[in-house]
Design an enzyme around this catalytic site. Sequence first.
Site, PDB file in Angstrom:
ATOM      1  N   GLY A  53       5.401  -3.827-150.046  1.00 59.34           N
ATOM      2  CA  GLY A  53       6.564  -3.996-149.181  1.00 59.34           C
ATOM      3  C   GLY A  53       6.576  -5.344-148.505  1.00 59.34           C
ATOM      4  O   GLY A  53       6.909  -5.463-147.319  1.00 59.34           O
ATOM      5  N   ALA A  54       6.246  -6.402-149.275  1.00 63.00           N
ATOM      6  CA  ALA A  54       6.028  -7.712-148.673  1.00 63.00           C
ATOM      7  C   ALA A  54       7.239  -8.628-148.739  1.00 63.00           C
ATOM      8  O   ALA A  54       7.134  -9.800-148.382  1.00 63.00           O
ATOM      9  CB  ALA A  54       4.844  -8.398-149.362  1.00 63.00           C
ATOM     10  N   THR A  56       9.983  -8.229-146.983  1.00 64.36           N
ATOM     11  CA  THR A  56      10.746  -8.189-145.745  1.00 64.36           C
ATOM     12  C   THR A  56       9.855  -7.703-144.598  1.00 64.36           C
ATOM     13  O   THR A  56       8.761  -7.173-144.820  1.00 64.36           O
ATOM     14  CB  THR A  56      11.968  -7.254-145.892  1.00 64.36           C
ATOM     15  OG1 THR A  56      12.800  -7.350-144.731  1.00 64.36           O
ATOM     16  CG2 THR A  56      11.544  -5.811-146.071  1.00 64.36           C
ATOM     17  N   ILE A  58       7.462  -6.680-141.587  1.00 56.32           N
ATOM     18  CA  ILE A  58       6.059  -6.889-141.236  1.00 56.32           C
ATOM     19  C   ILE A  58       5.262  -7.383-142.439  1.00 56.32           C
ATOM     20  O   ILE A  58       4.409  -8.265-142.318  1.00 56.32           O
ATOM     21  CB  ILE A  58       5.453  -5.586-140.680  1.00 56.32           C
ATOM     22  CG1 ILE A  58       6.162  -5.201-139.373  1.00 56.32           C
ATOM     23  CG2 ILE A  58       3.961  -5.741-140.426  1.00 56.32           C
ATOM     24  CD1 ILE A  58       5.801  -3.818-138.859  1.00 56.32           C
ATOM     25  N   GLY A  59       5.542  -6.816-143.617  1.00 56.44           N
ATOM     26  CA  GLY A  59       4.821  -7.232-144.815  1.00 56.44           C
ATOM     27  C   GLY A  59       5.032  -8.688-145.139  1.00 56.44           C
ATOM     28  O   GLY A  59       4.105  -9.413-145.510  1.00 56.44           O
ATOM     29  N   SER A 187       1.492   4.437-137.555  1.00 53.70           N
ATOM     30  CA  SER A 187       2.322   4.395-136.351  1.00 53.70           C
ATOM     31  C   SER A 187       1.723   5.343-135.331  1.00 53.70           C
ATOM     32  O   SER A 187       1.029   6.306-135.701  1.00 53.70           O
ATOM     33  CB  SER A 187       3.753   4.831-136.690  1.00 53.70           C
ATOM     34  OG  SER A 187       4.468   5.177-135.522  1.00 53.70           O
ATOM     35  N   TYR A 215       8.415  12.520-141.161  1.00 51.23           N
ATOM     36  CA  TYR A 215       7.942  11.156-140.901  1.00 51.23           C
ATOM     37  C   TYR A 215       6.629  11.193-140.118  1.00 51.23           C
ATOM     38  O   TYR A 215       5.670  10.482-140.453  1.00 51.23           O
ATOM     39  CB  TYR A 215       8.995  10.362-140.130  1.00 51.23           C
ATOM     40  CG  TYR A 215       8.541   8.965-139.797  1.00 51.23           C
ATOM     41  CD1 TYR A 215       8.441   7.993-140.787  1.00 51.23           C
ATOM     42  CD2 TYR A 215       8.187   8.615-138.488  1.00 51.23           C
ATOM     43  CE1 TYR A 215       8.004   6.707-140.495  1.00 51.23           C
ATOM     44  CE2 TYR A 215       7.751   7.332-138.188  1.00 51.23           C
ATOM     45  CZ  TYR A 215       7.659   6.386-139.190  1.00 51.23           C
ATOM     46  OH  TYR A 215       7.217   5.110-138.890  1.00 51.23           O
TER      47      TYR A 215
END
Length: 366
Positions: A53-54, A56, A58-59, A187, A215
């Site tokens: 997930g890099a 966008t 945080i990634g 989280s 979640y």
Amino acid sequence: MSFINSPVFNRVIVPISFTASLFGGVFLLREYTGGRKCPSNDRMDGKVVLITGANTGIGKETAKEIAKRGAVVILGCRHMGKCAATAVEIRNVSQNKNVKCHFIDLANLDSVTEFVKEIKNEQQHIDVLVNNAGVMKPRSPKTTPNTDDGFERQFGVNHLGHFLLTNLLLDQLTNGESPGRVINVTSDAYQKGKVDIDDIEKNELKGDNRLTELYYQSKLANVLFTKVLSDRSRENLKKRVTCNCVNPGVAHTGIGRHANVPFYSVGVHMFKPLTWMAMRTPRQAAQTSIYLACDSALANVTGAYFDDCKKVEDTKDMCDGVVAEKLWKASEEWTNLNQRMSQLRETAKSGAPQNIGPACNNSTTS
């Protein structure tokens, strides 16, 4: 009449000065309240870092900073067009040409396996794996509620996809001079989660309440996974891999992009000024992941939960060990882990050509 007492000064200069001071103060306050900056200046030259997930959020910010420190950075993404554009941006900003793109869809376990085949062909060793990608409260028509393998999407992407990816890469993570590092982005919502192996879909719940509980469950699964992998490293992997989890805090990212419904969208736009002040930027939220990836003093730290670049607690003190082991065993079955590992090792022994999917690996273009 002096300039200070002139109408121009009072009507133009004073308001401009006041506005600039106000905005400057707001930005400084936001920086101050946005958490600690990574305290380590350690370089990562020659290291290989893989981030999911890099493209966008945080990634992307994690990848950008690690590239600046000299590492080979592999971006594992589902949208290859966005990934390619991000790679170009990171190469230009970091002046590091070793930024590579590979396709992975964590909602498809076969895609995860094919991704690992590509990485094994390309890299003999992985120093750091950052399991960063995630999804929150997905809704139709933005996306499907389930993964391609039939699992609830949050559990499938946030936990199962990364569980399979990590285990299939253990050979690359454990064969270096220093222990390979696994970083699971979770989280503080994990505290509200409950994992029920017999009702992992939480079918007794409905609507938004079900999505929220799912979640929470997926984030707790990240912590449970961290605990068991850390324990197994000590017992079976000769301490050749460390595994820690991080809480990035509440940040402005795209994780909720599939949660948009009319009222939610209206709320997002109405409260943007407030959330802008209250939430961290992706750069601020990435600092703990960067710290865990680069700091040499953390080489042997494992089984811990980090927040704001500080160790908060050991996962063994946060988790029900029985539930953690049950989840691990169930995840092995759900991902067909043992068979996939055997097939990858047999393919490696035979030296047979492997099916390479789409990738943009040209690290010399900018």
